[in-house]
Design an enzyme around this catalytic site. Structure first.
Site, PDB file in Angstrom:
ATOM      1  N   CYS A   1      37.343  19.726  36.662  1.00 53.97           N
ATOM      2  CA  CYS A   1      38.068  19.784  35.382  1.00 53.97           C
ATOM      3  C   CYS A   1      38.976  18.578  35.140  1.00 53.97           C
ATOM      4  CB  CYS A   1      38.863  21.076  35.283  1.00 53.97           C
ATOM      5  SG  CYS A   1      37.809  22.529  35.271  1.00 53.97           S
TER       6      CYS A   1
ATOM      7  N   HIS B   1      44.436  20.186  29.844  1.00 52.08           N
ATOM      8  CA  HIS B   1      43.136  20.780  30.136  1.00 52.08           C
ATOM      9  C   HIS B   1      43.199  22.243  29.692  1.00 52.08           C
ATOM     10  CE1 HIS B   1      39.642  22.301  32.015  1.00 52.08           C
ATOM     11  NE2 HIS B   1      40.278  22.911  32.995  1.00 52.08           N
TER      12      HIS B   1
ATOM     13  N   ASN C   1      37.028  27.344  28.753  1.00 47.47           N
ATOM     14  CA  ASN C   1      37.224  26.193  29.640  1.00 47.47           C
ATOM     15  C   ASN C   1      35.932  25.384  29.687  1.00 47.47           C
ATOM     16  OD1 ASN C   1      37.569  24.431  31.762  1.00 47.47           O
ATOM     17  ND2 ASN C   1      38.394  25.940  33.188  1.00 47.47           N
TER      18      ASN C   1
HETATM   19  N1  COA Z   1      37.617  41.975  32.521  1.00 47.17           N
HETATM   20  C1  COA Z   1      38.327  43.022  32.938  1.00 47.17           C
HETATM   21  N2  COA Z   1      38.955  43.048  34.128  1.00 47.17           N
HETATM   22  C2  COA Z   1      38.843  41.963  34.909  1.00 47.17           C
HETATM   23  C3  COA Z   1      38.119  40.827  34.530  1.00 47.17           C
HETATM   24  C4  COA Z   1      37.484  40.865  33.273  1.00 47.17           C
HETATM   25  N3  COA Z   1      36.756  39.828  32.801  1.00 47.17           N
HETATM   26  N4  COA Z   1      38.204  39.914  35.510  1.00 47.17           N
HETATM   27  C5  COA Z   1      38.967  40.435  36.472  1.00 47.17           C
HETATM   28  N5  COA Z   1      39.362  41.684  36.130  1.00 47.17           N
HETATM   29  C6  COA Z   1      40.198  42.622  36.856  1.00 47.17           C
HETATM   30  C7  COA Z   1      40.233  42.335  38.333  1.00 47.17           C
HETATM   31  O1  COA Z   1      39.108  42.926  38.964  1.00 47.17           O
HETATM   32  C8  COA Z   1      41.529  42.967  38.745  1.00 47.17           C
HETATM   33  O2  COA Z   1      41.334  44.332  38.887  1.00 47.17           O
HETATM   34  P1  COA Z   1      41.999  45.132  40.122  1.00 47.17           P
HETATM   35  O3  COA Z   1      43.479  44.934  39.950  1.00 47.17           O
HETATM   36  O4  COA Z   1      41.519  46.512  39.889  1.00 47.17           O
HETATM   37  O5  COA Z   1      41.456  44.470  41.332  1.00 47.17           O
HETATM   38  C9  COA Z   1      42.426  42.773  37.529  1.00 47.17           C
HETATM   39  O6  COA Z   1      41.543  42.464  36.443  1.00 47.17           O
HETATM   40  C10 COA Z   1      43.450  41.664  37.675  1.00 47.17           C
HETATM   41  O7  COA Z   1      42.817  40.534  38.206  1.00 47.17           O
HETATM   42  P2  COA Z   1      43.617  39.248  38.503  1.00 47.17           P
HETATM   43  O8  COA Z   1      42.677  38.221  39.069  1.00 47.17           O
HETATM   44  O9  COA Z   1      44.855  39.541  39.277  1.00 47.17           O
HETATM   45  O10 COA Z   1      44.052  38.822  37.019  1.00 47.17           O
HETATM   46  P3  COA Z   1      44.900  37.614  36.557  1.00 47.17           P
HETATM   47  O11 COA Z   1      45.990  38.073  35.701  1.00 47.17           O
HETATM   48  O12 COA Z   1      45.233  36.669  37.688  1.00 47.17           O
HETATM   49  O13 COA Z   1      43.879  36.815  35.614  1.00 47.17           O
HETATM   50  C11 COA Z   1      42.404  34.922  35.692  1.00 47.17           C
HETATM   51  C12 COA Z   1      42.664  36.353  36.141  1.00 47.17           C
HETATM   52  C13 COA Z   1      41.124  34.436  36.339  1.00 47.17           C
HETATM   53  C14 COA Z   1      42.267  34.897  34.163  1.00 47.17           C
HETATM   54  C15 COA Z   1      43.589  34.034  36.111  1.00 47.17           C
HETATM   55  O14 COA Z   1      43.883  34.239  37.460  1.00 47.17           O
HETATM   56  C16 COA Z   1      43.332  32.581  35.884  1.00 47.17           C
HETATM   57  O15 COA Z   1      43.189  32.133  34.774  1.00 47.17           O
HETATM   58  N6  COA Z   1      43.328  31.798  36.955  1.00 47.17           N
HETATM   59  C17 COA Z   1      43.105  30.380  36.850  1.00 47.17           C
HETATM   60  C18 COA Z   1      41.692  30.132  36.561  1.00 47.17           C
HETATM   61  C19 COA Z   1      41.458  28.741  36.127  1.00 47.17           C
HETATM   62  O16 COA Z   1      42.125  28.246  35.281  1.00 47.17           O
HETATM   63  N7  COA Z   1      40.433  28.118  36.700  1.00 47.17           N
HETATM   64  C20 COA Z   1      40.013  26.847  36.344  1.00 47.17           C
HETATM   65  C21 COA Z   1      40.973  25.834  36.810  1.00 47.17           C
HETATM   66  S1  COA Z   1      40.449  24.344  36.190  1.00 47.17           S
END
Ligand code: COA
Length: 322
Positions: free
Chosen positions: A113, A249, A279
């Site tokens: 990214c 980004h 993204n």
């Molecule tokens: N729909 C519904 N529920 C979902 C889901 C979806 N698409 N994806 C994950 N979940 C669930 C998980 O299973 C978890 O459930 P659990 O608590 O029963 O285990 C719950 O939602 C919370 O997951 P969590 O990973 O803690 O959520 P979060 O608030 O951290 O958000 C992301 C997840 C991925 C959106 C976030 O962590 C993020 O954006 N991270 C950075 C990713 C990124 O930018 N990557 C590229 C970098 S360049």
């Protein structure tokens, strides 16, 4: 002294739009969850026969037109991508052929990214040292091909697209400074395990798709983006208030808001496209830039701060007088 400046921008998004509602039908997810956790409403998905190079070419044509030059004036092509058309030749060579440009160096950069900022850094150095006068710097990605469409924790977050800039030699600074970094010890937090020299036979198994520990990536991204912004401002001896536009980004709206807050930049001065594009990895900054240039928000002479964070981890920034 020779500097480089952004002479023109271009963007391309595939025609097909996939909404969160559509994902609801494929996965145990909801429009509400995706919007709340990431800010994403929809994303564009490349057509079956549409490639990273095709999208790069479309964005490049617009950037070249906006710069008011001819394809034949381009003397350097760098494509930032982690989803190249082929193992080789580089996607930049395929772009070069489509644009009927001959002899210019053309190569790819893979910094996930952060790729566009790595490519911008390299092109700026080429121009400042007399190695090129009009560089095409492109970010283009077809992440839809490396997503596991059954993994709700990753597939809802990404989209396809391309953005390009023409970087031209100038007597006044456009690119004021670039800052790029990496730390390979975080490889396992965000990666596609299958590659060429390792795991090639695993292609089309789960190792061929993005795997991510989203939580840990989130925390590291917010901390790192704050520090790269400070590094950039202090290198240029300028203050936060001098920044007209932050163009981050576009991974997640919560990361963007947290970074802007840490940095005291009001959201009205932040270009946000993650809601519409999701993204698009290395394409996200040049695409966001192009959107805000074309809708008239960004004006000539304004100070822009680009910043990115991605797999590697890699991260980078650029301070730009547009
Ligand atoms: N729909 C519904 N529920 C979902 C889901 C979806 N698409 N994806 C994950 N979940 C669930 C998980 O299973 C978890 O459930 P659990 O608590 O029963 O285990 C719950 O939602 C919370 O997951 P969590 O990973 O803690 O959520 P979060 O608030 O951290 O958000 C992301 C997840 C991925 C959106 C976030 O962590 C993020 O954006 N991270 C950075 C990713 C990124 O930018 N990557 C590229 C970098 S360049």
């Amino acid at each position: 002294m020779t500097w480089s400046k952004i002479a023109g921008t271009g963007g391309y998004l595939p025609e097909r739009i996939m909404s969160n509602k559509e994902l609801e039908k494929m996965l145990d997810t909801s429009d509400e969850w995706i919007r709340e956790r990431s800010g994403i409403k929809r994303r564009h998905i490349a057509a079956e026969n549409e490639t990273t190079a095709d999208m790069a070419v479309a964005a490049s044509r617009k950037a070249i037109e906006a710069a008011g030059i001819e394809n034949s004036d381009i003397d350097l092509i760098i494509v930032a991508t982690s989803t190249p058309d082929k193992i080789f030749p580089g996607t930049a060579c395929i772009v070069q052929r489509h644009l009927e440009i001959e002899n210019s160096p053309a190569f790819d950069v893979n910094a996930a990214c952060s790729g566009f900022l790595y490519a911008l850094d390299i092109a700026d150095r080429f121009i400042r040292t007399g190695g090129a006068r009009n560089a095409l710097v492109i970010g283009s990605e077809t992440y839809s091909r490396i997503l596991d469409w059954t993994d709700r924790s990753t597939c809802v977050l990404f989209g396809d697209g391309a953005g390009a800039v023409v970087l031209s030699a100038a007597e006044e600074p456009g690119i004021l400074s670039t800052h790029i970094h990496a730390n390979g010890k975080y490889e396992d937090l965000l990666h596609v395990p299958a590659g060429i020299s390792s795991g090639y036979d695993a292609v089309r198994s789960e190792a061929a798709f993005i795997q991510m520990k989203g939580n840990e990536v989130f925390r590291k991204a917010v901390g790192t983006l704050g520090s790269i912004a400070r590094e950039t401002l202090s290198a240029n001896n300028i203050e936060k208030k001098d920044i007209a536009w932050l163009i981050p980004h576009q991974a997640n709206l919560r990361i963007i808001v947290a970074t802007a807050k840490k940095f005291d930049i009001p959201m009205e001065h932040v270009v946000v496209t993650v809601d519409e594009h999701a993204n698009t990895s290395s394409a996200s900054i040049p695409l966001a830039l192009d959107v805000a240039v074309r809708d008239g928000r960004i004006k000539r002479g304004e100070l822009l701060l680009f910043e990115a964070f991605g797999a590697g981890f890699t991260w980078g920034s650029a301070l730009v007088r547009y």
